[in-house]
Design a protein around this motif. Structure first.
Motif, PDB file in Angstrom:
ATOM      1  N   ASP A 185       0.825  -1.204   0.000  1.00 23.51           N
ATOM      2  CA  ASP A 185       0.000   0.000   0.000  1.00 23.51           C
ATOM      3  C   ASP A 185       0.865   1.262   0.000  1.00 23.51           C
ATOM      4  N   GLU A 186       1.921   1.263   0.811  1.00 23.92           N
ATOM      5  CA  GLU A 186       2.834   2.411   0.851  1.00 23.92           C
ATOM      6  C   GLU A 186       3.516   2.599  -0.498  1.00 23.92           C
ATOM      7  N   ARG A 187       3.935   1.492  -1.090  1.00 23.19           N
ATOM      8  CA  ARG A 187       4.589   1.547  -2.401  1.00 23.19           C
ATOM      9  C   ARG A 187       3.625   2.098  -3.457  1.00 23.19           C
ATOM     10  N   ALA A 188       2.387   1.645  -3.417  1.00 20.74           N
ATOM     11  CA  ALA A 188       1.381   2.131  -4.368  1.00 20.74           C
ATOM     12  C   ALA A 188       1.129   3.630  -4.168  1.00 20.74           C
ATOM     13  N   GLU A 189       1.086   4.082  -2.917  1.00 18.91           N
ATOM     14  CA  GLU A 189       0.902   5.510  -2.637  1.00 18.91           C
ATOM     15  C   GLU A 189       2.057   6.336  -3.200  1.00 18.91           C
ATOM     16  N   LEU A 190       3.284   5.844  -3.021  1.00 16.75           N
ATOM     17  CA  LEU A 190       4.446   6.555  -3.557  1.00 16.75           C
ATOM     18  C   LEU A 190       4.402   6.634  -5.082  1.00 16.75           C
ATOM     19  N   LEU A 191       4.034   5.546  -5.717  1.00 16.65           N
ATOM     20  CA  LEU A 191       3.924   5.551  -7.178  1.00 16.65           C
ATOM     21  C   LEU A 191       2.845   6.536  -7.637  1.00 16.65           C
ATOM     22  N   THR A 192       1.742   6.594  -6.909  1.00 16.03           N
ATOM     23  CA  THR A 192       0.682   7.556  -7.222  1.00 16.03           C
ATOM     24  C   THR A 192       1.196   8.983  -7.026  1.00 16.03           C
ATOM     25  N   ASP A 193       1.925   9.212  -5.925  1.00 16.16           N
ATOM     26  CA  ASP A 193       2.485  10.540  -5.676  1.00 16.16           C
ATOM     27  C   ASP A 193       3.439  10.961  -6.796  1.00 16.16           C
TER      28      ASP A 193
END
Length: 128
Positions: free
Chosen positions: A36-44
Motif C-alpha cells: 500500500d505504501e509503495r502504491a501511494e508513492l507511485l501515485t504521488d
C-alpha cells in the motif's frame, strides 16, 4: 532509479562521516515498505509529474511542505521532490538534503493546491 537530481554526498565512503553518529546502519529502514505504501508513492510520483506539467510554466517552482518536526515550511523544487520520492521508493528512506536557499515563498504551492488545481483543470476539460 538514478538520483541524478540530488547533490552528491560529500562524505560518501568517508569513515569519518559525521552522519554516522545519527544513522543506525543496522536498521537503516525502520520497517519494510508495504504494498500500500509503495502504491501511494507511485501515485504521488505520477501526480507530481502532472502537477509539474500544469504549474511549472506558470512560474511555480515546486511544493512547500509544513514540517511537523521543526514547525517550519520546507521548499522542494520539482526535481528534488521527485528524486526524494524515488529514493524513498527504492531505498525505503530519504537522504537528508540542504533546504532551498532563500526561496521565494510565492513560487511554491502546497500539495493540496496542486491537487485542487489539477482537479479544476480536469473538471474544465470535462465540461467542454
Amino acid at each position: 532509479m538514478p538520483h541524478d537530481s540530488l547533490p552528491p554526498d560529500p562524505f560518501a565512503g568517508d569513515p569519518d562521516d559525521p552522519a554516522r553518529a545519527i544513522i543506525d546502519h543496522d536498521d537503516e529502514v525502520e520497517h519494510p515498505m508495504g504494498e500500500d505504501e509503495r502504491a501511494e508513492l507511485l501515485t504521488d510520483l505520477s501526480d507530481l509529474a502532472v502537477y509539474q506539467a500544469l504549474l511549472e510554466h506558470r512560474g511555480v517552482k515546486g511544493v512547500v511542505v509544513d514540517c511537523g518536526e521543526c514547525q517550519e515550511p520546507h521548499y522542494h523544487d520539482w526535481a528534488l521532490l521527485r528524486a526524494s520520492l524515488e529514493q524513498l521508493l527504492t531505498d525505503g528512506r530519504m537522504r537528508p538534503h540542504e533546504p532551498a536557499f532563500d526561496p521565494d515563498p510565492g513560487a511554491y504551492v502546497s500539495w493540496e493546491y496542486c491537487r485542487g488545481y489539477a482537479d479544476g483543470v480536469t473538471a474544465t476539460e470535462s465540461a467542454r
